[in-house]
Write a protein that holds these residues in place. Sequence first.
Motif, mmCIF file in Angstrom:
data_model
loop_
_atom_site.group_PDB
_atom_site.id
_atom_site.type_symbol
_atom_site.label_atom_id
_atom_site.label_comp_id
_atom_site.label_asym_id
_atom_site.label_seq_id
_atom_site.Cartn_x
_atom_site.Cartn_y
_atom_site.Cartn_z
ATOM 1 N N GLN A 200 65.459 28.586 34.789
ATOM 2 C CA GLN A 200 65.807 29.977 34.457
ATOM 3 C C GLN A 200 67.119 30.062 33.689
ATOM 4 O O GLN A 200 67.392 31.062 33.039
ATOM 5 N N GLN A 201 67.917 28.973 33.757
ATOM 6 C CA GLN A 201 69.169 28.979 32.989
ATOM 7 C C GLN A 201 68.911 29.124 31.491
ATOM 8 O O GLN A 201 69.793 29.536 30.740
ATOM 9 N N ALA A 202 67.690 28.825 31.054
ATOM 10 C CA ALA A 202 67.343 29.042 29.646
ATOM 11 C C ALA A 202 67.570 30.507 29.305
ATOM 12 O O ALA A 202 68.138 30.833 28.255
ATOM 13 N N LEU B 244 70.448 32.329 27.182
ATOM 14 C CA LEU B 244 70.008 33.123 26.028
ATOM 15 C C LEU B 244 70.535 34.546 26.123
ATOM 16 O O LEU B 244 70.950 35.133 25.116
ATOM 17 N N GLY B 245 70.537 35.093 27.338
ATOM 18 C CA GLY B 245 71.058 36.446 27.541
ATOM 19 C C GLY B 245 72.507 36.525 27.115
ATOM 20 O O GLY B 245 72.908 37.440 26.375
ATOM 21 N N ALA B 246 73.293 35.540 27.561
ATOM 22 C CA ALA B 246 74.715 35.530 27.236
ATOM 23 C C ALA B 246 74.920 35.379 25.724
ATOM 24 O O ALA B 246 75.703 36.103 25.110
ATOM 25 N N GLY C 160 77.203 24.229 28.170
ATOM 26 C CA GLY C 160 76.796 23.419 29.314
ATOM 27 C C GLY C 160 76.895 24.178 30.622
ATOM 28 O O GLY C 160 76.130 23.946 31.556
ATOM 29 N N GLN C 161 77.849 25.118 30.670
ATOM 30 C CA GLN C 161 78.026 25.888 31.902
ATOM 31 C C GLN C 161 76.948 26.967 32.017
ATOM 32 O O GLN C 161 76.257 27.058 33.039
ATOM 33 N N ILE C 162 76.773 27.761 30.981
ATOM 34 C CA ILE C 162 75.851 28.901 31.065
ATOM 35 C C ILE C 162 74.388 28.427 31.063
ATOM 36 O O ILE C 162 73.508 29.079 31.609
ATOM 37 N N PHE C 163 74.144 27.261 30.451
ATOM 38 C CA PHE C 163 72.793 26.695 30.473
ATOM 39 C C PHE C 163 72.657 25.650 31.586
ATOM 40 O O PHE C 163 71.783 24.799 31.532
ATOM 41 N N ALA D 52 71.296 39.228 33.728
ATOM 42 C CA ALA D 52 72.329 38.599 34.559
ATOM 43 C C ALA D 52 73.247 37.739 33.690
ATOM 44 O O ALA D 52 74.470 37.746 33.872
ATOM 45 N N GLY D 53 72.644 37.014 32.736
ATOM 46 C CA GLY D 53 73.441 36.185 31.820
ATOM 47 C C GLY D 53 74.411 37.035 31.019
ATOM 48 O O GLY D 53 75.576 36.661 30.831
ATOM 49 N N ALA D 54 73.931 38.185 30.566
ATOM 50 C CA ALA D 54 74.796 39.087 29.803
ATOM 51 C C ALA D 54 75.944 39.583 30.683
ATOM 52 O O ALA D 54 77.096 39.652 30.234
ATOM 53 N N VAL D 55 75.642 39.893 31.939
ATOM 54 C CA VAL D 55 76.686 40.342 32.866
ATOM 55 C C VAL D 55 77.725 39.238 33.059
ATOM 56 O O VAL D 55 78.938 39.488 33.019
ATOM 57 N N ILE D 56 77.249 38.004 33.232
ATOM 58 C CA ILE D 56 78.167 36.871 33.406
ATOM 59 C C ILE D 56 79.074 36.751 32.183
ATOM 60 O O ILE D 56 80.275 36.520 32.289
ATOM 61 N N CYS D 57 78.474 36.953 31.009
ATOM 62 C CA CYS D 57 79.209 36.858 29.755
ATOM 63 C C CYS D 57 80.266 37.970 29.654
ATOM 64 O O CYS D 57 81.420 37.709 29.303
ATOM 65 N N VAL D 58 79.874 39.197 30.001
ATOM 66 C CA VAL D 58 80.813 40.323 29.940
ATOM 67 C C VAL D 58 81.935 40.105 30.953
ATOM 68 O O VAL D 58 83.114 40.310 30.660
ATOM 69 N N ASP D 59 81.553 39.636 32.140
ATOM 70 C CA ASP D 59 82.526 39.422 33.209
ATOM 71 C C ASP D 59 83.548 38.363 32.812
ATOM 72 O O ASP D 59 84.734 38.494 33.087
ATOM 73 N N GLY D 60 83.083 37.322 32.139
ATOM 74 C CA GLY D 60 83.978 36.240 31.750
ATOM 75 C C GLY D 60 84.555 36.429 30.356
ATOM 76 O O GLY D 60 85.218 35.528 29.837
ATOM 77 N N LEU D 61 84.273 37.574 29.738
ATOM 78 C CA LEU D 61 84.705 37.868 28.374
ATOM 79 C C LEU D 61 84.260 36.785 27.399
ATOM 80 O O LEU D 61 84.953 36.459 26.432
#
Lengths: 351, 238
Positions: A82-84, A88-90, A253-256, A238-247
Amino acid sequence: MTIRSAVVTPGEDLRRPEISRGGRAAAAGPAGAILVLLLMACLPYLVEPGLTSELVTLCYLVTLASMWNLLAGYAGMVSIGQQAYIGLGAYALFLANDHGLDVYTGTIVVSAVVALVAWPLSYLAFRLRGGYFAVGTWVIAEVVRLVVVRFDSLGGAGGRGLAAVTEDPLLRRAFTYWLALGVMAAAVLGTYLVLRSRLGLDLQAIRDDETAANSVGVDVTRGKRVIYVLAAAGCAAAGAVICVDGLGVASPGQIFGVQYSALMIFMVVIGGIGTVEGPVIGALVYFLLDKYFAQSGVWYLVIVGAAAIAVSLYLPRGLWGTLDRRSGLAIFPVARRVHGHQGTARPETRT
Amino acid sequence: MLEVEHLAVSFGTLRVLDDVSLAIPPGQAVGIVGPNGAGKSTLINAVSGTGQVSRGTVRLAGRDVTHTSAARRCRWGIGRSHQIPRPFGDLSVFENVLVAAERGAGLRGRDAAAQALRSLEATGLLSAANTMAGAVPLLGRKRLELARALATSPQLLLLDEIAGGLTEGEADELVSTVLSLKQAGVTIMWIEHVVKALVQVVDRLVCLAFGRIVADGSPEEVLASREVAEVYLGGALA
């Protein structure tokens, strides 16, 4: 084939069946959940920004766990890739952001776009079954990562930051929290609504016996595909949220990273697979373990591992699954009960 | 209703069905008998779409369904029971049948629920409607197989050993249920070792042995035939 035979003569009382969902708490559960969500929405006005920032993590953990539960718990698809879609979301959020979309609407657009990407990928993944499917999803995730790092505009192998975000840090924190909360609410309530629908019944039948589901007319592949795409959309959000949260994204390698899949499995197994509530409980447990033991170094991993082993051995249905079995409790009642026929349960008014 | 032509099914080098041709006109009830391993269940699987076909064709109401999925065949009117019951264990008995009514028969809402309840009533499972299917004992599971098949509103009903292990009274009930289906115009193909129950329903008996049809005719003819005696008793007594 148009003519349908009248197979059985209906008894008079069977023409108007009384079907209800769940026990007495049928309506109270979802109403309570919405109340909790509304209360949570007020938090930025009530508590320190530090707390809401921590809750952002909880929100995306719940989202991820709910999505994995939908895949594995209801459609029998054990994905470790699911990390794919998280990744991708981020990364899609960068694209949306670069094209002038704010990150909040961007999140919605991004999950829709990733759903469109997941659709063709499902054809690839569905060629494989069981363990091969699991490994196949991981391979897909790696391929997606390798493709993404080819693009220098996305930061290549080094990760990158979001270009345009809300300036005021206090506002930004509140907005991020609301975004994460909204995504979580959509994931949990969405799961609940899907499961109550006809598709939900199909999925539970598929989960229990695929062959039998097929032979009573359930389009098994279609059901699975819908869930695969929905789960991809949820993970992308969720990936997008992680991205927004971490700016931004620290590194591809981390997000995937496959650690997200490990995390999702852990939360769902601890909480109770195949229940709507389980993943929420599992995410809460992980969130608390992480909060209080993350500084303990190796001991942290030992504690998390021991918790997973203890639950799998002694509570194989998970925390919520066990409670649910013993007490018949359900915040999100999915099961249908028949009323009003002699011998079928004790009479109970429809709630 | 059903036409099977030159059907062959092989698992590896093992030929389970070999050039089986069988046509069942609408409304007919056909019993399938034969020793263990004769290929009876394989035949049902090939017709319902659950199993593979190596050669030959399966036609339903004139339409070639050899490569059609089991789910679609079900929606087109083939209902079946499984020899080894396959309940949806974590769903209630009612929900088990409801899925079949919704997807197999294409019903919605109250119509689906009513159809599900009628199927439960016809199979004597109404009192167990809210029980988890996984907690139902074997006999109940067999009935559930039949109930689920009924809920799909089949035009062709495939039954795979549903009478085994029933008491005489229960077998009589089952026979009357299947008979009422037959009277409603449902075409039936029924594999059964309990020949006593079978002959009360079927118009025709087909005996399979070693993947081939060895006898086909009225129940009396087939049961009296030399081929069937040979298959069951060996050549010596025939």
